[in-house]
Design an enzyme around this catalytic site. Structure first.
Site, PDB file in Angstrom:
ATOM      1  N   GLU A 259      43.031  -0.720  -3.594  1.00  0.00           N
ATOM      2  CA  GLU A 259      42.681  -0.692  -5.026  1.00  0.00           C
ATOM      3  C   GLU A 259      41.472   0.226  -5.274  1.00  0.00           C
ATOM      4  O   GLU A 259      40.748   0.052  -6.243  1.00  0.00           O
ATOM      5  CB  GLU A 259      42.434  -2.113  -5.524  1.00  0.00           C
TER       6      GLU A 259
ATOM      7  N   ASN B   1      32.733  -5.531  -5.195  1.00  0.00           N
ATOM      8  CA  ASN B   1      33.856  -4.867  -4.525  1.00  0.00           C
ATOM      9  C   ASN B   1      33.568  -3.392  -4.255  1.00  0.00           C
ATOM     10  O   ASN B   1      34.030  -2.851  -3.248  1.00  0.00           O
ATOM     11  CB  ASN B   1      35.148  -5.017  -5.351  1.00  0.00           C
TER      12      ASN B   1
ATOM     13  N   LYS C 153      31.639  -8.405 -10.656  1.00  0.00           N
ATOM     14  CA  LYS C 153      32.596  -8.431  -9.531  1.00  0.00           C
ATOM     15  C   LYS C 153      32.889  -7.007  -9.065  1.00  0.00           C
ATOM     16  O   LYS C 153      33.048  -6.753  -7.872  1.00  0.00           O
ATOM     17  CB  LYS C 153      33.878  -9.160  -9.957  1.00  0.00           C
TER      18      LYS C 153
ATOM     19  N   ASN D  91      32.488  -8.185   6.836  1.00  0.00           N
ATOM     20  CA  ASN D  91      31.501  -8.040   5.756  1.00  0.00           C
ATOM     21  C   ASN D  91      30.045  -8.221   6.219  1.00  0.00           C
ATOM     22  O   ASN D  91      29.145  -7.514   5.758  1.00  0.00           O
ATOM     23  CB  ASN D  91      31.801  -9.047   4.638  1.00  0.00           C
TER      24      ASN D  91
HETATM   25  N1  LIG Z   1      43.710 -11.876  -1.757  1.00  0.00           N
HETATM   26  C1  LIG Z   1      42.503 -12.232  -2.147  1.00  0.00           C
HETATM   27  O1  LIG Z   1      41.810 -12.966  -1.413  1.00  0.00           O
HETATM   28  C2  LIG Z   1      41.951 -11.781  -3.499  1.00  0.00           C
HETATM   29  C3  LIG Z   1      42.678 -10.940  -4.371  1.00  0.00           C
HETATM   30  N2  LIG Z   1      42.164 -10.626  -5.627  1.00  0.00           N
HETATM   31  C4  LIG Z   1      42.878  -9.776  -6.587  1.00  0.00           C
HETATM   32  O2  LIG Z   1      44.091 -10.386  -6.996  1.00  0.00           O
HETATM   33  C5  LIG Z   1      45.102  -9.386  -7.217  1.00  0.00           C
HETATM   34  C6  LIG Z   1      46.329  -9.759  -6.379  1.00  0.00           C
HETATM   35  O3  LIG Z   1      45.941  -9.671  -5.008  1.00  0.00           O
HETATM   36  P1  LIG Z   1      46.799 -10.280  -3.820  1.00  0.00           P
HETATM   37  O4  LIG Z   1      47.472 -11.519  -4.261  1.00  0.00           O
HETATM   38  O5  LIG Z   1      45.922 -10.306  -2.629  1.00  0.00           O
HETATM   39  O6  LIG Z   1      47.911  -9.123  -3.634  1.00  0.00           O
HETATM   40  P2  LIG Z   1      49.281  -9.206  -2.827  1.00  0.00           P
HETATM   41  O7  LIG Z   1      49.629  -7.800  -2.461  1.00  0.00           O
HETATM   42  O8  LIG Z   1      49.230 -10.251  -1.777  1.00  0.00           O
HETATM   43  O9  LIG Z   1      50.310  -9.721  -3.931  1.00  0.00           O
HETATM   44  C7  LIG Z   1      50.759  -8.969  -4.987  1.00  0.00           C
HETATM   45  C8  LIG Z   1      52.144  -9.497  -5.335  1.00  0.00           C
HETATM   46  O10 LIG Z   1      52.590  -8.829  -6.501  1.00  0.00           O
HETATM   47  C9  LIG Z   1      53.981  -8.650  -6.352  1.00  0.00           C
HETATM   48  N3  LIG Z   1      54.498  -7.622  -7.252  1.00  0.00           N
HETATM   49  C10 LIG Z   1      54.262  -6.296  -7.222  1.00  0.00           C
HETATM   50  N4  LIG Z   1      54.950  -5.686  -8.202  1.00  0.00           N
HETATM   51  C11 LIG Z   1      55.643  -6.652  -8.844  1.00  0.00           C
HETATM   52  C12 LIG Z   1      56.548  -6.643  -9.925  1.00  0.00           C
HETATM   53  N5  LIG Z   1      56.902  -5.511 -10.533  1.00  0.00           N
HETATM   54  N6  LIG Z   1      57.074  -7.819 -10.336  1.00  0.00           N
HETATM   55  C13 LIG Z   1      56.760  -8.981  -9.726  1.00  0.00           C
HETATM   56  N7  LIG Z   1      55.906  -9.048  -8.678  1.00  0.00           N
HETATM   57  C14 LIG Z   1      55.358  -7.897  -8.241  1.00  0.00           C
HETATM   58  C15 LIG Z   1      54.148  -8.239  -4.917  1.00  0.00           C
HETATM   59  O11 LIG Z   1      55.504  -8.405  -4.558  1.00  0.00           O
HETATM   60  P3  LIG Z   1      56.140  -7.597  -3.313  1.00  0.00           P
HETATM   61  O12 LIG Z   1      55.473  -8.165  -2.095  1.00  0.00           O
HETATM   62  O13 LIG Z   1      57.585  -7.919  -3.421  1.00  0.00           O
HETATM   63  O14 LIG Z   1      55.789  -6.167  -3.534  1.00  0.00           O
HETATM   64  C16 LIG Z   1      53.200  -9.232  -4.238  1.00  0.00           C
HETATM   65  O15 LIG Z   1      53.869 -10.432  -3.934  1.00  0.00           O
HETATM   66  C17 LIG Z   1      44.510  -8.037  -6.791  1.00  0.00           C
HETATM   67  O16 LIG Z   1      44.139  -7.278  -7.905  1.00  0.00           O
HETATM   68  C18 LIG Z   1      43.285  -8.428  -5.967  1.00  0.00           C
HETATM   69  O17 LIG Z   1      42.239  -7.499  -6.139  1.00  0.00           O
HETATM   70  C19 LIG Z   1      40.958 -11.113  -6.025  1.00  0.00           C
HETATM   71  C20 LIG Z   1      40.210 -11.906  -5.188  1.00  0.00           C
HETATM   72  C21 LIG Z   1      40.626 -12.307  -3.876  1.00  0.00           C
HETATM   73  C1  LIG Z   2      34.264 -10.580  -2.035  1.00  0.00           C
HETATM   74  C2  LIG Z   2      35.124  -9.748  -1.101  1.00  0.00           C
HETATM   75  C3  LIG Z   2      34.430  -8.488  -0.749  1.00  0.00           C
HETATM   76  C4  LIG Z   2      35.298 -10.627   0.100  1.00  0.00           C
HETATM   77  O1  LIG Z   2      35.837  -9.987   1.194  1.00  0.00           O
HETATM   78  C5  LIG Z   2      36.418  -9.425  -1.805  1.00  0.00           C
HETATM   79  O2  LIG Z   2      36.602  -9.745  -2.967  1.00  0.00           O
HETATM   80  C6  LIG Z   2      37.493  -8.628  -1.166  1.00  0.00           C
HETATM   81  O3  LIG Z   2      37.576  -8.561   0.045  1.00  0.00           O
HETATM   82  O4  LIG Z   2      38.269  -8.037  -1.948  1.00  0.00           O
END
Ligand SMILES: NC(=O)C1=CN([C@@H]2O[C@H](COP(=O)(O)OP(=O)(O)OC[C@H]3O[C@@H](n4cnc5c(N)ncnc54)[C@H](OP(=O)(O)O)[C@@H]3O)[C@@H](O)[C@H]2O)C=CC1
Ligand SMILES: CC(C)(CO)C(=O)C(=O)O
Length: 289
Positions: free
Chosen positions: A256, A181, A177, A195
């Site tokens: 990130e 990324n 993965k 993309n």
């Molecule tokens: N979105 C996607 O499609 C994908 C995401 N990921 C991975 O998943 C992970 C999360 O991504 P994503 O959901 O998009 O991120 P977001 O930024 O949408 O969500 C992160 C959440 O974490 C919360 N947060 C931050 N600090 C704290 C804390 N101290 N206590 C409680 N909550 C907290 C934030 O709250 P607040 O808003 O209040 O700061 C926010 O709601 C990442 O590492 C990403 O790489 C992987 C694949 C796909």
């Molecule tokens: C697989 C891909 C690249 C899809 O957009 C992704 O994981 C991201 O955007 O963080």
């Protein structure tokens, strides 16, 4: 099962909505305001133009709020992990990390000395539109692996709506993965393109090929052709999507990049190898950030 999810972001809300079908889910938020909103409205899941409402519990984060879950999904961004380390250390629950990149691996290693820790890769696309609404933009699956081989008892079972695939080797799963990324996210963030353009524009494709050459050598990817085909197929499947890094830049949020290309550069430094394309892209993304 009692499942806690730290982070009411795109992935936290998405997983919460699907897991709430079979489990008692609590979303653990940063703020009381979001917890109150989720308790009142439930999670609104938008899929194929339909909106579904899932009732879940929600609470702001604290050491007490995290005990006695069968599993806690850690769904905050890489750079937010530092803030919650003491809470993670203090819980007696099993943990499941779903971050992209590699910076969490040291923390995972440390925590796995005295608790059960799983790592995962989320291959869904999700977009949060308000405190309690998430759009399921790309249907995929979740891959999971136990960080310590003797800790194999993942409490969530796979189902047709939310498939889960078990992987033997956490390092191989995360590396695969990471390469996806490391290739797609920085290039699309710097070029400002969806993309699919990385393959469709001949000049961008040359850049894509050179970056792959550099990164696959550095990370000693054994199946060079297989990995390249895999990344190209993700570019095609998500051709019209904007990567999360491009969206972070557009919305002026931190990216990130440190745990993605920063990790690749750390490997390069340890080997004393030059990585000119990777380091240029890293600086460009940092500059935009
Ligand atoms: N979105 C996607 O499609 C994908 C995401 N990921 C991975 O998943 C992970 C999360 O991504 P994503 O959901 O998009 O991120 P977001 O930024 O949408 O969500 C992160 C959440 O974490 C919360 N947060 C931050 N600090 C704290 C804390 N101290 N206590 C409680 N909550 C907290 C934030 O709250 P607040 O808003 O209040 O700061 C926010 O709601 C990442 O590492 C990403 O790489 C992987 C694949 C796909
Ligand atoms: C697989 C891909 C690249 C899809 O957009 C992704 O994981 C991201 O955007 O963080």
């Amino acid at each position: 099962m009692k499942i806690g999810i730290i982070g009411g972001g795109a992935i936290g809300l998405l997983m919460g909505a699907y897991l709430a079908e079979e489990h008692a889910v609590t979303i653990v938020t940063r703020s009381e305001g979001q917890a109150e909103d989720i308790r009142h409205n439930g999670i609104h899941l938008v899929k194929d133009g339909q909106e579904y409402i899932k009732k879940v519990e929600a609470a702001p984060i604290s050491v007490q709020s995290l005990n006695d879950f069968d599993l806690i999904v850690v769904a905050v961004k890489q750079y937010a992990l530092e803030e919650i380390v003491s809470v993670l250390e203090g819980t007696n629950s099993s943990l499941f990390f779903v971050q992209n990149g590699m910076s969490h691996v040291e923390l995972v290693k440390r925590l796995s000395h005295d608790k059960t820790v799983f790592v995962g890769v989320v291959e869904h696309g999700a977009l949060k539109t308000n405190h309690h609404t998430v759009v399921h933009t790309g249907v995929g699956l979740v891959k999971v692996s136990a960080y310590q081989q003797n800790q194999w008892n993942f409490p969530i079972t796979s189902n047709a709506d939310f498939p889960i695939v078990y992987e033997e080797n956490p390092h191989d799963m995360l590396t695969k993965k990471l390469v996806v990324n490391a290739m797609i996210n920085p290039l699309t963030a710097v070029l400002g393109v969806p993309n699919g353009d990385l393959l469709n524009n001949g000049y961008y494709k040359q850049l894509f090929d050179s970056l792959f050459e550099e990164i696959s050598g550095l990370l000693q990817i054994e199946d060079y052709n297989g990995m390249k085909v895999h990344i190209e197929s993700i570019c095609r499947k998500t051709a019209r999507n904007y990567s999360s890094m491009l969206r972070d830049i557009q919305e002026q949020r931190p990216t990130e990049i440190d745990s993605i290309l920063g990790y690749v550069l750390k490997v390069a430094a340890e080997k004393n190898w030059r990585a000119p394309i990777t380091s240029s892209l890293y600086l460009m993304v940092k500059g935009k950030e």
